[in-house]
Enzyme design. Sequence first.
Site, PDB file in Angstrom:
ATOM      1  N   SER A  84       0.828  -1.190   0.000  1.00  0.00           N
ATOM      2  CA  SER A  84       0.000   0.000   0.000  1.00  0.00           C
ATOM      3  C   SER A  84       0.876   1.258   0.000  1.00  0.00           C
ATOM      4  CB  SER A  84      -0.941  -0.067   1.200  1.00  0.00           C
ATOM      5  OG  SER A  84      -1.992   0.838   1.095  1.00  0.00           O
ATOM      6  N   ASP A 107      -8.883  -3.846  -6.039  1.00  0.00           N
ATOM      7  CA  ASP A 107      -8.347  -3.294  -4.799  1.00  0.00           C
ATOM      8  C   ASP A 107      -9.067  -1.983  -4.495  1.00  0.00           C
ATOM      9  OD1 ASP A 107      -6.705  -1.880  -2.889  1.00  0.00           O
ATOM     10  OD2 ASP A 107      -5.062  -3.234  -3.403  1.00  0.00           O
ATOM     11  N   HIS A 163      -7.387  -5.744  -0.615  1.00  0.00           N
ATOM     12  CA  HIS A 163      -6.254  -4.824  -0.683  1.00  0.00           C
ATOM     13  C   HIS A 163      -4.950  -5.585  -0.585  1.00  0.00           C
ATOM     14  CE1 HIS A 163      -3.989  -1.226  -0.378  1.00  0.00           C
ATOM     15  NE2 HIS A 163      -3.872  -1.187   0.938  1.00  0.00           N
TER      16      HIS A 163
END
Length: 510
Positions: free
Chosen positions: A223, A451, A479
Amino acid sequence: MNTRRLLRTFAIGIGTAGLLASGCSGGGSSPSASATGTAAPAGLDSYYAQKLSWRDCGVEGFECATMKAPKDYDKPSDGDIDLAVSRKKATGPGKRIGSLLVNPGGPGGSAIGYLQGYAALGYPAPVRARYDMVAIDPRGVARSEPVECLTGKEMDAYTQVDQTPDDEAEVRKLTDAFEKFAQGCEKRSGEILPYVSTVDTARDMDVLRSLLGDGKLNYVGASYGTFLGATYADLFPDRAGRLVLDGAMDPSLPAVDMNRDQTAGFEGAFQSFAADCVKQPDCPLGTTSTADAATALKQLLKDLDAEPIPTGDEDRKLGESLATTGVIAAMYDEAAWPQLREALEGAQRSDGSGLLSLADSYYERDLDGKYANLMFANAAVNCLDLPPAFDGPDAVEKAVPDFEKASPVFGRGFAWASLNCAYWPTKPTGTAHRTEAKGAAPIVVVGTTRDPATPYKWSEALAAQLDSGTLLTYDGDGHTAYGRGSDCIDTAINTYLLEGTPPTDGKKCT
Protein backbone atom coordinates in the site's frame (compact mmCIF):
# COMPACT_ATOMS: atom_id res chain seq x y z
CA MET A 1 -12.73 8.82 7.94
CA ASN A 2 -9.57 9.64 6.00
CA THR A 3 -9.79 8.53 2.40
CA ARG A 4 -6.05 8.68 1.91
CA ARG A 5 -5.29 6.16 4.59
CA LEU A 6 -3.86 3.24 2.64
CA LEU A 7 -2.99 0.76 5.35
CA ARG A 8 -3.42 -2.95 4.60
CA THR A 9 -5.67 -4.64 7.12
CA PHE A 10 -3.37 -6.86 9.14
CA ALA A 11 -4.29 -4.71 12.14
CA ILE A 12 -7.93 -5.72 11.91
CA GLY A 13 -7.12 -9.38 12.34
CA ILE A 14 -4.09 -9.14 14.59
CA GLY A 15 -4.85 -6.09 16.70
CA THR A 16 -2.14 -5.33 19.22
CA ALA A 17 0.05 -8.38 18.68
CA GLY A 18 3.72 -7.58 19.12
CA LEU A 19 3.34 -4.19 20.76
CA LEU A 20 5.58 -5.10 23.68
CA ALA A 21 8.60 -3.97 21.66
CA SER A 22 8.34 -0.31 22.55
CA GLY A 23 11.25 1.15 24.43
CA CYS A 24 13.75 -1.48 23.30
CA SER A 25 17.40 -0.73 22.85
CA GLY A 26 20.32 -2.80 21.88
CA GLY A 27 23.51 -5.41 22.13
CA GLY A 28 25.89 -6.07 19.12
CA SER A 29 27.51 -3.95 16.45
CA SER A 30 26.90 -2.93 12.86
CA PRO A 31 29.23 -2.50 9.89
CA SER A 32 30.10 0.98 8.68
CA ALA A 33 28.98 2.34 5.31
CA SER A 34 32.40 1.56 3.89
CA ALA A 35 32.03 -2.06 4.94
CA THR A 36 28.93 -2.39 2.76
CA GLY A 37 30.64 -0.86 -0.25
CA THR A 38 28.52 2.30 -0.17
CA ALA A 39 29.60 5.77 0.88
CA ALA A 40 27.67 7.87 3.36
CA PRO A 41 26.07 10.97 1.83
CA ALA A 42 27.89 14.20 2.62
CA GLY A 43 27.58 15.32 6.22
CA LEU A 44 26.02 12.05 7.41
CA ASP A 45 29.13 10.00 8.26
CA SER A 46 28.35 9.86 11.97
CA TYR A 47 24.91 8.38 11.31
CA TYR A 48 26.19 5.77 8.87
CA ALA A 49 29.02 4.91 11.29
CA GLN A 50 26.87 4.43 14.41
CA LYS A 51 26.57 1.02 16.04
CA LEU A 52 23.24 -0.72 16.55
CA SER A 53 23.08 -2.43 19.93
CA TRP A 54 20.62 -5.31 19.82
CA ARG A 55 18.89 -6.93 22.74
CA ASP A 56 15.89 -9.10 23.44
CA CYS A 57 12.85 -6.85 23.43
CA GLY A 58 10.27 -8.98 25.22
CA VAL A 59 8.76 -10.74 22.21
CA GLU A 60 10.07 -14.24 21.62
CA GLY A 61 12.60 -14.47 18.81
CA PHE A 62 12.85 -10.71 18.20
CA GLU A 63 15.61 -8.22 18.87
CA CYS A 64 15.21 -4.45 19.13
CA ALA A 65 17.49 -1.46 18.75
CA THR A 66 17.32 2.31 18.47
CA MET A 67 18.76 4.05 15.42
CA LYS A 68 19.59 7.74 15.28
CA ALA A 69 18.89 9.86 12.22
CA PRO A 70 19.11 13.60 11.65
CA LYS A 71 15.83 15.32 12.31
CA ASP A 72 16.49 17.54 9.30
CA TYR A 73 18.60 15.95 6.56
CA ASP A 74 19.34 19.39 5.12
CA LYS A 75 20.73 20.50 8.48
CA PRO A 76 22.05 17.35 10.19
CA SER A 77 23.70 19.39 12.95
CA ASP A 78 20.28 20.57 14.18
CA GLY A 79 19.59 17.44 16.23
CA ASP A 80 18.66 13.78 16.08
CA ILE A 81 15.54 11.69 15.96
CA ASP A 82 15.37 8.25 17.58
CA LEU A 83 13.90 5.49 15.41
CA ALA A 84 12.84 2.07 16.68
CA VAL A 85 14.07 -1.02 14.83
CA SER A 86 13.28 -4.71 15.27
CA ARG A 87 14.42 -7.90 13.57
CA LYS A 88 14.08 -11.66 13.59
CA LYS A 89 17.14 -13.42 12.29
CA ALA A 90 17.03 -15.86 9.41
CA THR A 91 16.01 -19.29 10.63
CA GLY A 92 17.72 -21.42 7.97
CA PRO A 93 18.28 -23.79 6.30
CA GLY A 94 20.00 -22.30 3.31
CA LYS A 95 22.53 -19.51 2.89
CA ARG A 96 21.43 -16.18 4.35
CA ILE A 97 20.67 -13.65 1.60
CA GLY A 98 20.60 -10.56 3.79
CA SER A 99 17.95 -8.41 5.46
CA LEU A 100 14.38 -8.02 4.21
CA LEU A 101 12.82 -4.75 5.33
CA VAL A 102 9.01 -4.74 5.50
CA ASN A 103 6.46 -1.94 5.71
CA PRO A 104 2.65 -2.42 5.89
CA GLY A 105 1.64 1.01 4.65
CA GLY A 106 -0.51 3.70 6.16
CA PRO A 107 1.17 6.10 6.23
CA GLY A 108 1.17 5.61 9.97
CA GLY A 109 1.15 1.84 10.19
CA SER A 110 3.62 0.38 12.67
CA ALA A 111 6.15 -1.65 10.70
CA ILE A 112 7.37 -3.25 13.93
CA GLY A 113 3.83 -4.24 14.88
CA TYR A 114 3.41 -5.70 11.40
CA LEU A 115 6.72 -7.56 11.59
CA GLN A 116 6.09 -9.07 15.01
CA GLY A 117 2.38 -9.67 14.52
CA TYR A 118 2.45 -11.10 11.02
CA ALA A 119 5.42 -10.87 8.66
CA ALA A 120 8.04 -12.72 10.72
CA LEU A 121 5.54 -15.52 11.32
CA GLY A 122 3.29 -15.43 8.26
CA TYR A 123 5.68 -14.82 5.37
CA PRO A 124 6.56 -18.05 3.51
CA ALA A 125 9.01 -20.22 5.43
CA PRO A 126 11.66 -20.27 2.66
CA VAL A 127 11.80 -16.44 2.74
CA ARG A 128 12.06 -16.32 6.52
CA ALA A 129 14.72 -19.02 6.40
CA ARG A 130 17.11 -16.97 4.29
CA TYR A 131 16.40 -13.38 5.29
CA ASP A 132 16.67 -11.52 8.56
CA MET A 133 13.17 -10.03 8.78
CA VAL A 134 13.54 -6.35 9.73
CA ALA A 135 11.25 -3.39 10.39
CA ILE A 136 11.72 0.24 11.33
CA ASP A 137 8.82 2.32 12.57
CA PRO A 138 8.91 5.41 10.34
CA ARG A 139 9.57 8.75 11.99
CA GLY A 140 6.42 10.02 13.66
CA VAL A 141 4.93 6.53 13.89
CA ALA A 142 4.31 4.23 16.88
CA ARG A 143 7.68 3.80 18.66
CA SER A 144 9.60 6.38 16.60
CA GLU A 145 8.77 9.72 18.25
CA PRO A 146 5.08 9.42 17.39
CA VAL A 147 2.98 12.35 16.24
CA GLU A 148 0.19 13.06 18.72
CA CYS A 149 -2.83 15.26 18.08
CA LEU A 150 -5.98 14.53 20.12
CA THR A 151 -6.93 12.76 23.33
CA GLY A 152 -9.08 9.64 23.17
CA LYS A 153 -12.21 11.61 24.06
CA GLU A 154 -11.36 14.23 21.44
CA MET A 155 -10.84 11.52 18.82
CA ASP A 156 -14.19 9.98 19.73
CA ALA A 157 -15.83 13.32 18.99
CA TYR A 158 -13.79 13.85 15.83
CA THR A 159 -14.74 10.49 14.30
CA GLN A 160 -18.44 11.23 14.82
CA VAL A 161 -18.50 14.59 13.02
CA ASP A 162 -20.85 14.56 10.02
CA GLN A 163 -18.77 14.35 6.83
CA THR A 164 -21.69 14.87 4.46
CA PRO A 165 -22.72 18.38 5.54
CA ASP A 166 -26.17 19.47 4.41
CA ASP A 167 -26.02 23.18 5.31
CA GLU A 168 -23.63 25.94 6.29
CA ALA A 169 -23.82 25.07 9.98
CA GLU A 170 -22.74 21.49 9.30
CA VAL A 171 -19.97 22.68 6.97
CA ARG A 172 -18.68 24.96 9.74
CA LYS A 173 -18.78 22.14 12.25
CA LEU A 174 -16.75 19.92 9.92
CA THR A 175 -14.15 22.56 9.12
CA ASP A 176 -13.89 23.39 12.83
CA ALA A 177 -13.14 19.71 13.46
CA PHE A 178 -10.39 19.69 10.84
CA GLU A 179 -8.92 22.88 12.31
CA LYS A 180 -9.01 21.50 15.86
CA PHE A 181 -7.31 18.31 14.70
CA ALA A 182 -4.54 20.27 12.98
CA GLN A 183 -4.11 22.61 15.96
CA GLY A 184 -3.84 19.61 18.28
CA CYS A 185 -1.07 18.16 16.14
CA GLU A 186 0.80 21.45 16.12
CA LYS A 187 0.43 21.86 19.88
CA ARG A 188 1.55 18.35 20.78
CA SER A 189 3.98 17.54 17.95
CA GLY A 190 4.85 20.79 16.19
CA GLU A 191 8.59 20.24 16.42
CA ILE A 192 8.49 17.03 14.39
CA LEU A 193 5.72 17.81 11.87
CA PRO A 194 8.03 19.34 9.21
CA TYR A 195 10.29 16.26 9.23
CA VAL A 196 8.05 13.22 8.68
CA SER A 197 7.86 13.16 4.89
CA THR A 198 8.20 10.02 2.81
CA VAL A 199 11.53 11.30 1.50
CA ASP A 200 12.83 11.63 5.08
CA THR A 201 11.77 8.07 5.89
CA ALA A 202 13.30 6.71 2.69
CA ARG A 203 16.59 8.32 3.69
CA ASP A 204 16.27 6.71 7.12
CA MET A 205 15.91 3.36 5.37
CA ASP A 206 19.24 3.86 3.64
CA VAL A 207 20.97 4.54 6.95
CA LEU A 208 19.46 1.33 8.32
CA ARG A 209 20.46 -0.64 5.23
CA SER A 210 24.05 0.35 5.81
CA LEU A 211 23.96 -0.40 9.55
CA LEU A 212 22.56 -3.85 8.82
CA GLY A 213 25.58 -4.55 6.62
CA ASP A 214 23.65 -4.78 3.34
CA GLY A 215 25.05 -3.32 0.14
CA LYS A 216 21.55 -3.18 -1.32
CA LEU A 217 18.10 -2.82 0.23
CA ASN A 218 15.73 -5.75 -0.09
CA TYR A 219 12.20 -4.70 0.70
CA VAL A 220 8.51 -5.63 0.66
CA GLY A 221 6.17 -2.67 0.95
CA ALA A 222 2.38 -2.82 0.90
CA SER A 223 0.00 0.00 0.00
CA TYR A 224 1.61 3.32 1.06
CA GLY A 225 4.72 1.19 1.61
CA THR A 226 4.97 1.02 -2.19
CA PHE A 227 5.34 4.78 -2.38
CA LEU A 228 8.01 4.57 0.28
CA GLY A 229 9.84 1.82 -1.61
CA ALA A 230 9.58 3.61 -4.95
CA THR A 231 10.85 6.80 -3.34
CA TYR A 232 13.84 4.90 -1.96
CA ALA A 233 14.61 3.45 -5.40
CA ASP A 234 14.37 6.90 -6.97
CA LEU A 235 16.76 8.39 -4.39
CA PHE A 236 19.21 5.46 -4.32
CA PRO A 237 18.76 3.43 -7.55
CA ASP A 238 22.19 1.81 -7.23
CA ARG A 239 21.30 0.57 -3.74
CA ALA A 240 17.89 -0.88 -4.64
CA GLY A 241 18.00 -4.65 -4.38
CA ARG A 242 14.94 -6.90 -4.60
CA LEU A 243 11.94 -4.60 -4.14
CA VAL A 244 8.32 -5.82 -4.04
CA LEU A 245 5.72 -3.04 -4.18
CA ASP A 246 2.32 -4.62 -3.44
CA GLY A 247 -0.86 -2.59 -3.92
CA ALA A 248 0.92 0.32 -5.53
CA MET A 249 0.37 4.05 -5.34
CA ASP A 250 0.87 6.33 -8.35
CA PRO A 251 3.32 9.09 -7.30
CA SER A 252 2.40 11.21 -10.31
CA LEU A 253 -1.12 11.97 -9.07
CA PRO A 254 -2.04 15.17 -7.23
CA ALA A 255 -4.07 14.71 -4.06
CA VAL A 256 -7.48 15.44 -5.57
CA ASP A 257 -7.00 12.81 -8.31
CA MET A 258 -5.69 10.31 -5.80
CA ASN A 259 -8.69 10.79 -3.53
CA ARG A 260 -11.17 10.59 -6.40
CA ASP A 261 -9.53 7.42 -7.74
CA GLN A 262 -9.67 5.87 -4.30
CA THR A 263 -13.34 6.80 -4.04
CA ALA A 264 -13.95 4.85 -7.24
CA GLY A 265 -11.90 1.98 -5.82
CA PHE A 266 -14.13 1.67 -2.77
CA GLU A 267 -17.19 1.85 -4.99
CA GLY A 268 -15.84 -1.06 -7.03
CA ALA A 269 -15.11 -3.01 -3.86
CA PHE A 270 -18.63 -2.35 -2.59
CA GLN A 271 -20.06 -3.59 -5.88
CA SER A 272 -18.12 -6.84 -5.41
CA PHE A 273 -19.40 -7.12 -1.84
CA ALA A 274 -22.96 -6.39 -2.96
CA ALA A 275 -22.80 -8.95 -5.77
CA ASP A 276 -21.76 -11.56 -3.22
CA CYS A 277 -24.18 -10.34 -0.56
CA VAL A 278 -27.34 -10.65 -2.66
CA LYS A 279 -26.50 -14.33 -3.19
CA GLN A 280 -26.47 -14.96 0.57
CA PRO A 281 -29.67 -15.81 2.45
CA ASP A 282 -28.71 -13.42 5.26
CA CYS A 283 -27.95 -10.37 3.07
CA PRO A 284 -29.41 -7.35 4.88
CA LEU A 285 -29.35 -5.30 1.67
CA GLY A 286 -31.76 -7.57 -0.20
CA THR A 287 -31.35 -10.58 -2.46
CA THR A 288 -32.27 -9.12 -5.83
CA SER A 289 -29.53 -6.95 -7.38
CA THR A 290 -26.41 -4.95 -6.62
CA ALA A 291 -28.29 -1.79 -7.56
CA ASP A 292 -30.93 -2.53 -4.93
CA ALA A 293 -28.18 -3.30 -2.41
CA ALA A 294 -26.56 0.08 -3.08
CA THR A 295 -29.92 1.81 -2.69
CA ALA A 296 -30.49 0.01 0.61
CA LEU A 297 -27.08 1.02 1.96
CA LYS A 298 -27.56 4.64 0.90
CA GLN A 299 -30.92 4.69 2.67
CA LEU A 300 -29.41 3.20 5.83
CA LEU A 301 -26.67 5.83 5.85
CA LYS A 302 -29.23 8.57 5.23
CA ASP A 303 -31.32 7.32 8.16
CA LEU A 304 -28.24 7.25 10.40
CA ASP A 305 -27.38 10.80 9.35
CA ALA A 306 -30.83 11.89 10.49
CA GLU A 307 -30.92 9.82 13.68
CA PRO A 308 -27.87 7.97 15.05
CA ILE A 309 -28.54 4.67 16.82
CA PRO A 310 -27.23 3.10 20.06
CA THR A 311 -24.02 1.09 20.07
CA GLY A 312 -23.77 -0.11 23.66
CA ASP A 313 -21.36 2.75 24.36
CA GLU A 314 -23.39 5.54 25.94
CA ASP A 315 -20.92 8.18 24.75
CA ARG A 316 -20.92 7.08 21.12
CA LYS A 317 -23.89 6.56 18.87
CA LEU A 318 -23.59 5.26 15.33
CA GLY A 319 -24.17 8.04 12.84
CA GLU A 320 -23.42 8.17 9.15
CA SER A 321 -19.71 8.91 9.55
CA LEU A 322 -18.86 5.99 11.83
CA ALA A 323 -21.13 3.69 9.83
CA THR A 324 -19.40 4.61 6.58
CA THR A 325 -16.01 4.01 8.16
CA GLY A 326 -17.19 0.59 9.35
CA VAL A 327 -18.32 -0.32 5.85
CA ILE A 328 -15.10 0.76 4.15
CA ALA A 329 -13.01 -1.07 6.79
CA ALA A 330 -14.61 -4.31 5.60
CA MET A 331 -13.80 -3.52 1.98
CA TYR A 332 -10.08 -4.12 2.52
CA ASP A 333 -10.50 -7.89 2.81
CA GLU A 334 -13.31 -10.09 1.51
CA ALA A 335 -12.86 -12.28 4.59
CA ALA A 336 -14.61 -9.46 6.50
CA TRP A 337 -17.73 -9.57 4.33
CA PRO A 338 -19.70 -11.93 6.61
CA GLN A 339 -18.91 -9.67 9.55
CA LEU A 340 -20.16 -6.69 7.55
CA ARG A 341 -23.42 -8.44 6.65
CA GLU A 342 -24.02 -9.13 10.33
CA ALA A 343 -23.14 -5.56 11.29
CA LEU A 344 -25.48 -4.09 8.68
CA GLU A 345 -28.30 -6.35 9.81
CA GLY A 346 -27.72 -5.17 13.36
CA ALA A 347 -27.83 -1.52 12.29
CA GLN A 348 -31.17 -2.12 10.63
CA ARG A 349 -32.40 -3.31 14.05
CA SER A 350 -31.01 -0.11 15.66
CA ASP A 351 -27.96 -1.95 17.03
CA GLY A 352 -24.87 -0.05 15.90
CA SER A 353 -22.32 -2.13 17.79
CA GLY A 354 -21.20 -4.19 14.79
CA LEU A 355 -20.41 -1.27 12.53
CA LEU A 356 -18.82 0.59 15.44
CA SER A 357 -16.50 -2.35 16.03
CA LEU A 358 -15.40 -2.28 12.40
CA ALA A 359 -14.84 1.47 12.57
CA ASP A 360 -12.80 1.11 15.74
CA SER A 361 -10.58 -1.47 14.04
CA TYR A 362 -9.98 0.98 11.21
CA TYR A 363 -9.05 3.78 13.60
CA GLU A 364 -7.07 1.41 15.88
CA ARG A 365 -9.10 2.34 18.96
CA ASP A 366 -8.79 -0.11 21.84
CA LEU A 367 -11.46 -1.12 24.34
CA ASP A 368 -10.19 1.46 26.84
CA GLY A 369 -10.84 4.29 24.43
CA LYS A 370 -7.21 4.83 23.52
CA TYR A 371 -6.18 5.35 19.91
CA ALA A 372 -2.93 4.33 18.29
CA ASN A 373 -1.22 7.26 16.61
CA LEU A 374 -2.06 5.83 13.17
CA MET A 375 -4.47 8.56 12.08
CA PHE A 376 -2.26 11.34 13.46
CA ALA A 377 0.80 10.12 11.56
CA ASN A 378 -1.37 9.46 8.52
CA ALA A 379 -2.39 13.09 8.27
CA ALA A 380 1.09 14.36 9.12
CA VAL A 381 2.74 12.43 6.30
CA ASN A 382 0.01 12.90 3.70
CA CYS A 383 -0.26 16.64 4.30
CA LEU A 384 3.51 17.03 4.00
CA ASP A 385 3.92 14.86 0.90
CA LEU A 386 1.39 16.67 -1.32
CA PRO A 387 -0.38 20.01 -1.50
CA PRO A 388 -3.96 19.72 -0.20
CA ALA A 389 -6.69 18.37 -2.47
CA PHE A 390 -8.88 21.40 -1.74
CA ASP A 391 -8.26 24.86 -0.30
CA GLY A 392 -11.72 25.31 1.23
CA PRO A 393 -15.38 24.28 1.28
CA ASP A 394 -16.25 25.99 -2.00
CA ALA A 395 -13.72 23.86 -3.85
CA VAL A 396 -15.18 20.72 -2.28
CA GLU A 397 -18.72 21.64 -3.33
CA LYS A 398 -17.57 22.07 -6.92
CA ALA A 399 -15.88 18.66 -6.86
CA VAL A 400 -18.71 16.72 -5.20
CA PRO A 401 -20.43 15.79 -8.50
CA ASP A 402 -17.23 14.18 -9.81
CA PHE A 403 -16.79 12.27 -6.56
CA GLU A 404 -20.41 11.14 -6.61
CA LYS A 405 -19.94 9.99 -10.19
CA ALA A 406 -16.99 7.91 -8.99
CA SER A 407 -19.10 6.52 -6.15
CA PRO A 408 -22.80 7.14 -5.71
CA VAL A 409 -22.53 5.48 -2.28
CA PHE A 410 -19.40 7.08 -0.84
CA GLY A 411 -18.63 10.04 -3.11
CA ARG A 412 -19.96 12.98 -1.11
CA GLY A 413 -18.39 11.87 2.16
CA PHE A 414 -15.04 11.08 0.54
CA ALA A 415 -14.95 14.50 -1.12
CA TRP A 416 -15.45 16.32 2.18
CA ALA A 417 -12.95 14.06 3.96
CA SER A 418 -10.36 15.22 1.42
CA LEU A 419 -10.48 18.73 2.90
CA ASN A 420 -8.46 17.85 6.01
CA CYS A 421 -5.04 18.98 4.73
CA ALA A 422 -6.32 22.47 3.93
CA TYR A 423 -5.91 23.38 7.59
CA TRP A 424 -2.55 21.73 8.21
CA PRO A 425 -0.03 23.89 10.10
CA THR A 426 3.03 22.78 8.11
CA LYS A 427 3.48 23.58 4.43
CA PRO A 428 3.86 20.60 2.10
CA THR A 429 7.38 19.78 0.95
CA GLY A 430 6.49 17.28 -1.79
CA THR A 431 4.67 17.43 -5.10
CA ALA A 432 3.17 14.89 -7.47
CA HIS A 433 5.87 13.57 -9.78
CA ARG A 434 6.84 10.67 -11.97
CA THR A 435 9.09 8.14 -10.24
CA GLU A 436 11.50 6.40 -12.59
CA ALA A 437 14.40 5.10 -10.47
CA LYS A 438 16.64 4.93 -13.52
CA GLY A 439 19.37 2.36 -13.15
CA ALA A 440 17.68 0.31 -10.45
CA ALA A 441 17.54 -3.48 -10.61
CA PRO A 442 14.18 -5.04 -11.58
CA ILE A 443 11.36 -3.91 -9.26
CA VAL A 444 8.19 -6.02 -8.95
CA VAL A 445 4.94 -4.03 -8.78
CA VAL A 446 1.89 -6.04 -7.71
CA GLY A 447 -1.64 -4.89 -8.47
CA THR A 448 -5.01 -6.36 -7.47
CA THR A 449 -7.76 -5.75 -10.01
CA ARG A 450 -10.49 -4.88 -7.48
CA ASP A 451 -8.35 -3.29 -4.80
CA PRO A 452 -10.39 -0.61 -2.99
CA ALA A 453 -7.61 1.49 -1.47
CA THR A 454 -4.97 1.37 -4.21
CA PRO A 455 -6.85 0.99 -7.50
CA TYR A 456 -5.31 -1.36 -10.03
CA LYS A 457 -4.56 1.40 -12.49
CA TRP A 458 -2.12 2.85 -9.96
CA SER A 459 -0.04 -0.32 -10.12
CA GLU A 460 -0.13 -0.17 -13.91
CA ALA A 461 1.02 3.45 -13.77
CA LEU A 462 3.86 2.87 -11.31
CA ALA A 463 5.17 -0.17 -13.18
CA ALA A 464 5.19 1.90 -16.37
CA GLN A 465 6.97 4.85 -14.72
CA LEU A 466 9.73 2.79 -13.13
CA ASP A 467 12.63 2.27 -15.48
CA SER A 468 12.87 -1.38 -14.38
CA GLY A 469 9.27 -1.98 -13.27
CA THR A 470 7.64 -5.37 -13.76
CA LEU A 471 3.87 -5.64 -13.32
CA LEU A 472 2.40 -8.70 -11.60
CA THR A 473 -1.42 -8.80 -11.56
CA TYR A 474 -3.79 -10.54 -9.17
CA ASP A 475 -7.33 -10.84 -10.53
CA GLY A 476 -9.22 -10.66 -7.27
CA ASP A 477 -10.76 -8.66 -4.44
CA GLY A 478 -9.25 -6.99 -1.40
CA HIS A 479 -6.25 -4.82 -0.68
CA THR A 480 -2.82 -6.16 -1.79
CA ALA A 481 -2.04 -9.69 -2.98
CA TYR A 482 1.06 -11.26 -1.41
CA GLY A 483 0.23 -13.83 1.25
CA ARG A 484 -3.53 -13.60 0.67
CA GLY A 485 -4.14 -17.04 -0.81
CA SER A 486 -2.91 -16.98 -4.42
CA ASP A 487 -0.24 -19.63 -4.94
CA CYS A 488 0.56 -18.01 -8.29
CA ILE A 489 1.29 -14.62 -6.70
CA ASP A 490 3.20 -16.07 -3.77
CA THR A 491 5.35 -18.33 -5.97
CA ALA A 492 6.27 -15.47 -8.30
CA ILE A 493 7.27 -13.19 -5.42
CA ASN A 494 9.08 -15.92 -3.49
CA THR A 495 11.11 -16.80 -6.58
CA TYR A 496 12.07 -13.16 -7.01
CA LEU A 497 13.04 -12.70 -3.36
CA LEU A 498 15.01 -15.94 -3.16
CA GLU A 499 16.58 -16.13 -6.62
CA GLY A 500 16.44 -12.57 -7.90
CA THR A 501 14.40 -13.55 -10.94
CA PRO A 502 11.37 -11.28 -11.45
CA PRO A 503 8.15 -12.59 -13.00
CA THR A 504 7.51 -11.88 -16.67
CA ASP A 505 6.18 -8.36 -17.07
CA GLY A 506 2.39 -8.54 -17.35
CA LYS A 507 2.05 -11.93 -15.64
CA LYS A 508 -1.52 -12.48 -14.37
CA CYS A 509 -2.67 -14.64 -11.47
CA THR A 510 -5.96 -15.64 -9.90
